[in-house]
Enzyme design. Sequence first.
Site, short mmCIF file in Angstrom:
data_model
loop_
_atom_site.label_atom_id
_atom_site.label_comp_id
_atom_site.label_asym_id
_atom_site.label_seq_id
_atom_site.Cartn_x
_atom_site.Cartn_y
_atom_site.Cartn_z
N LYS A 1 74.99 29.80 1.63
CA LYS A 1 75.25 28.35 1.61
C LYS A 1 73.95 27.59 1.30
CE LYS A 1 79.69 28.20 2.57
NZ LYS A 1 80.62 28.01 1.44
N SER B 1 78.34 24.35 5.11
CA SER B 1 78.70 24.68 6.49
C SER B 1 77.57 24.30 7.44
CB SER B 1 78.94 26.19 6.57
OG SER B 1 78.99 26.61 7.91
N TYR C 1 75.71 35.11 4.97
CA TYR C 1 76.64 34.02 4.62
C TYR C 1 75.94 32.66 4.70
CZ TYR C 1 80.31 30.53 5.39
OH TYR C 1 81.08 29.39 5.32
P1 NAD Z 1 89.51 30.78 2.90
O1 NAD Z 1 89.03 32.17 2.85
O2 NAD Z 1 90.81 30.51 3.56
O3 NAD Z 1 89.55 30.14 1.44
C1 NAD Z 1 88.62 30.48 0.44
C2 NAD Z 1 89.41 30.88 -0.79
O4 NAD Z 1 88.50 31.24 -1.82
C3 NAD Z 1 90.33 32.07 -0.54
O5 NAD Z 1 91.65 31.72 -0.90
C4 NAD Z 1 89.77 33.17 -1.44
O6 NAD Z 1 90.78 34.00 -1.96
C5 NAD Z 1 89.07 32.35 -2.52
N1 NAD Z 1 87.96 33.04 -3.18
C6 NAD Z 1 86.93 33.73 -2.62
N2 NAD Z 1 86.10 34.17 -3.55
C7 NAD Z 1 86.59 33.76 -4.76
C8 NAD Z 1 86.18 33.94 -6.10
N3 NAD Z 1 85.09 34.62 -6.41
N4 NAD Z 1 86.94 33.38 -7.08
C9 NAD Z 1 88.07 32.69 -6.78
N5 NAD Z 1 88.50 32.51 -5.52
C10 NAD Z 1 87.77 33.05 -4.52
O7 NAD Z 1 88.36 29.91 3.59
P2 NAD Z 1 88.39 28.39 4.04
O8 NAD Z 1 88.29 28.36 5.53
O9 NAD Z 1 89.48 27.66 3.37
O10 NAD Z 1 86.97 27.94 3.48
C11 NAD Z 1 86.82 27.24 2.28
C12 NAD Z 1 85.34 26.98 2.06
O11 NAD Z 1 84.82 26.24 3.16
C13 NAD Z 1 84.49 28.25 1.95
O12 NAD Z 1 83.50 28.04 0.99
C14 NAD Z 1 83.87 28.36 3.33
O13 NAD Z 1 82.63 29.03 3.29
C15 NAD Z 1 83.67 26.90 3.69
N6 NAD Z 1 83.61 26.68 5.14
C16 NAD Z 1 84.64 27.13 5.93
C17 NAD Z 1 84.56 26.95 7.30
C18 NAD Z 1 85.64 27.46 8.22
O14 NAD Z 1 85.36 27.66 9.41
N7 NAD Z 1 86.86 27.67 7.76
C19 NAD Z 1 83.44 26.29 7.86
C20 NAD Z 1 82.44 25.84 7.01
C21 NAD Z 1 82.54 26.04 5.65
C1 WQD Z 2 83.58 29.31 18.44
C2 WQD Z 2 83.23 29.61 19.88
C3 WQD Z 2 82.48 31.85 20.33
C4 WQD Z 2 86.23 33.83 19.37
C5 WQD Z 2 81.92 30.41 12.76
C6 WQD Z 2 80.91 30.72 11.69
C7 WQD Z 2 80.47 29.46 11.00
C8 WQD Z 2 81.64 28.62 10.51
C9 WQD Z 2 82.71 28.47 11.55
C10 WQD Z 2 81.96 28.94 8.16
C11 WQD Z 2 81.97 30.45 20.02
C12 WQD Z 2 83.79 31.55 21.03
C13 WQD Z 2 85.25 32.88 19.58
C14 WQD Z 2 86.74 34.53 20.50
C15 WQD Z 2 85.31 33.25 21.95
N1 WQD Z 2 82.28 29.18 9.38
N2 WQD Z 2 84.80 32.59 20.84
N3 WQD Z 2 86.27 34.19 21.74
O1 WQD Z 2 80.93 30.90 15.79
O2 WQD Z 2 81.03 28.39 15.82
O3 WQD Z 2 81.31 29.55 13.71
O4 WQD Z 2 83.03 29.72 12.16
O5 WQD Z 2 81.04 28.36 7.72
O6 WQD Z 2 79.65 29.85 9.96
O7 WQD Z 2 79.81 31.36 12.29
O8 WQD Z 2 83.12 29.68 15.40
O9 WQD Z 2 85.44 30.05 16.10
O10 WQD Z 2 83.92 32.06 15.80
O11 WQD Z 2 83.55 30.53 17.72
O12 WQD Z 2 84.91 32.99 23.07
O13 WQD Z 2 87.59 35.42 20.37
O14 WQD Z 2 84.28 30.38 20.46
O15 WQD Z 2 81.63 32.56 21.18
O16 WQD Z 2 81.28 29.96 21.12
P1 WQD Z 2 81.50 29.67 15.26
P2 WQD Z 2 84.08 30.63 16.19
#
Ligand code: NAD
Ligand code: WQD
Length: 331
Positions: free
Chosen positions: A152, A124, A148
Site C-alpha cells: 500500500k 489502508s 501487504y
Molecule cells: P476483496 O478481496 O473482497 O476485493 C478485491 C477484489 O480484487 C477481489 O474481488 C479480487 O478477486 C480482485 N483482484 C485481486 N487481484 C486482482 C487482479 N490482479 N486483477 C483483477 N482483480 C483482482 O477485498 P475488499 O475488502 O473489497 O478490498 C478492496 C480494496 O480495499 C483492496 O485493495 C484492499 O486492500 C483495500 N482495503 C480493504 C480493507 C478491508 O478490511 N476490507 C481495509 C483497507 C483497505
Molecule cells: C480486529 C480486532 C483482533 C479476529 C486487518 C488488517 C488491516 C485491514 C483491516 C486491509 C483485533 C481482534 C480478530 C478474531 C479477535 N485490512 N480479533 N478475534 O487486525 O485491525 O486489521 O483488517 O487493509 O490491514 O490487518 O482487523 O478484523 O483482523 O481484527 O479478537 O477472530 O479483532 O485482535 O484486535 P485488523 P481484524
Amino acid sequence: MTTLLTGGAGFIGSHMSALLLEYEHDFVVVDNLTNSDVSQLKKLEKFFKKKIPFHKIDIRDKSSMKTIFDRYEIDSVIHFAGLKAVNESVNEPKLYHDNNVVGSECLIELVCKYNIKNFIFSSSATVYGEPVYLPIDEDHPLKAMSPYGQNKIDIEKLIIDNPFFNTRCATKILRYFNPVGAYNNGLIGEIPRGIPNNLMPYLLGVVNGTYPYLQVFGDDYKTNDGTPIRDYIHVMDLVEAHLMALQDNKLGIDIYNVGNGKGVSVMEMIKAFEKVNKIEVPYKIMPRREGDVESCYANNKKIGEVLNWKAKHNISDICKDAYLFSQQLKK
Ligand code: NAD
Ligand code: WQD
C-alpha cells in the site's frame, strides 16, 4: 461517461456497485475473481433489474485492460483490485508485490495514457503501522508491518511521484480503517473465503454455528476493557466517501482517512452485536495475536471538512446489517 471499478466483484467493490446503481451512475467492473465470484453482482442485477457490465480480467493483463478503456468511455477509475490478507502476504511476499504493486503499475500506465479525470485508490490504515499518537491523522508517519502494508505504501508512492496525478487528474488516496457491515438488509455483504482472519466474519461464523466460539486475541492491552480498539466503519459509509471523492474535480492528490473516528474494543463489539441481534456470542480469551496493535482509530476531520463526508451508521447498525447478511447467506 463511465467509471471503471477494478476489483469490483469483491466486498467493497460490490457495495460501490450498489451505490452507483442507486445513483444511476454508469460503471464497468473488472475483476479476475481470485477472491470473489459474480454472485454479489448477480444479486444486484436482479434487485435493480439492470445489467452490470463485467469482465473477468487481471489488471496486469494490459492488452485486455486496454480493450476496456477503448470500449467504454471511461473517465474515472476506482482501484479496489488487490490481495488483502495480511498473513498470506507474509508467506507470499512476491505474489503480493506482483499482484498489488505491479498490477497497480500496469493500471496507472493506462490511467495516464487515457487521461482519466478522476482516480481513487483503496489504501489502508495499515500504512500507519503501530500508532505513534491517536487519533491518527493523515500526517501520521507511515510504517509497514507486513508485505501487504508495504504494498500500500509503495502504490501510494507510485501515485504521489507521478506528475500526471499531481497536475492532470483529480486523485484521491483513501485510507480505510476497518470496513464491516452489509447493504440493504443484507442483500449483499462480505463472503469470506476459508477461515476468516477478521473479527466480524469470524464472529458471524460463530453465531451461525460454523465455529464454536470467538477467540478474543488478548485482554491485557492498556484499553478500557483490555481488548484492542479499532475503528469499524460501515461499508456503505465507506463507499459513499468514494462517491463524494468522485464528485470533487479538484486536480492534484488528496489523501483522506476514512473511518468513523471512534474506537471500539473487541468486547464492545461483542456486546453491541449481542444487544442489537438478541443473540449470544460465545467467546474465549486467547493470547494476543502476533502483529496486532493495541489501538487504531482515525482522525477523520479532513474528509469531513473538505468533502463534507460524515459516517451515518454506528456500531449497532454495523452489527445488525452484518448479521442480516449472514442470515441471507444461510438461505
Ligand atoms: P476483496 O478481496 O473482497 O476485493 C478485491 C477484489 O480484487 C477481489 O474481488 C479480487 O478477486 C480482485 N483482484 C485481486 N487481484 C486482482 C487482479 N490482479 N486483477 C483483477 N482483480 C483482482 O477485498 P475488499 O475488502 O473489497 O478490498 C478492496 C480494496 O480495499 C483492496 O485493495 C484492499 O486492500 C483495500 N482495503 C480493504 C480493507 C478491508 O478490511 N476490507 C481495509 C483497507 C483497505
Ligand atoms: C480486529 C480486532 C483482533 C479476529 C486487518 C488488517 C488491516 C485491514 C483491516 C486491509 C483485533 C481482534 C480478530 C478474531 C479477535 N485490512 N480479533 N478475534 O487486525 O485491525 O486489521 O483488517 O487493509 O490491514 O490487518 O482487523 O478484523 O483482523 O481484527 O479478537 O477472530 O479483532 O485482535 O484486535 P485488523 P481484524
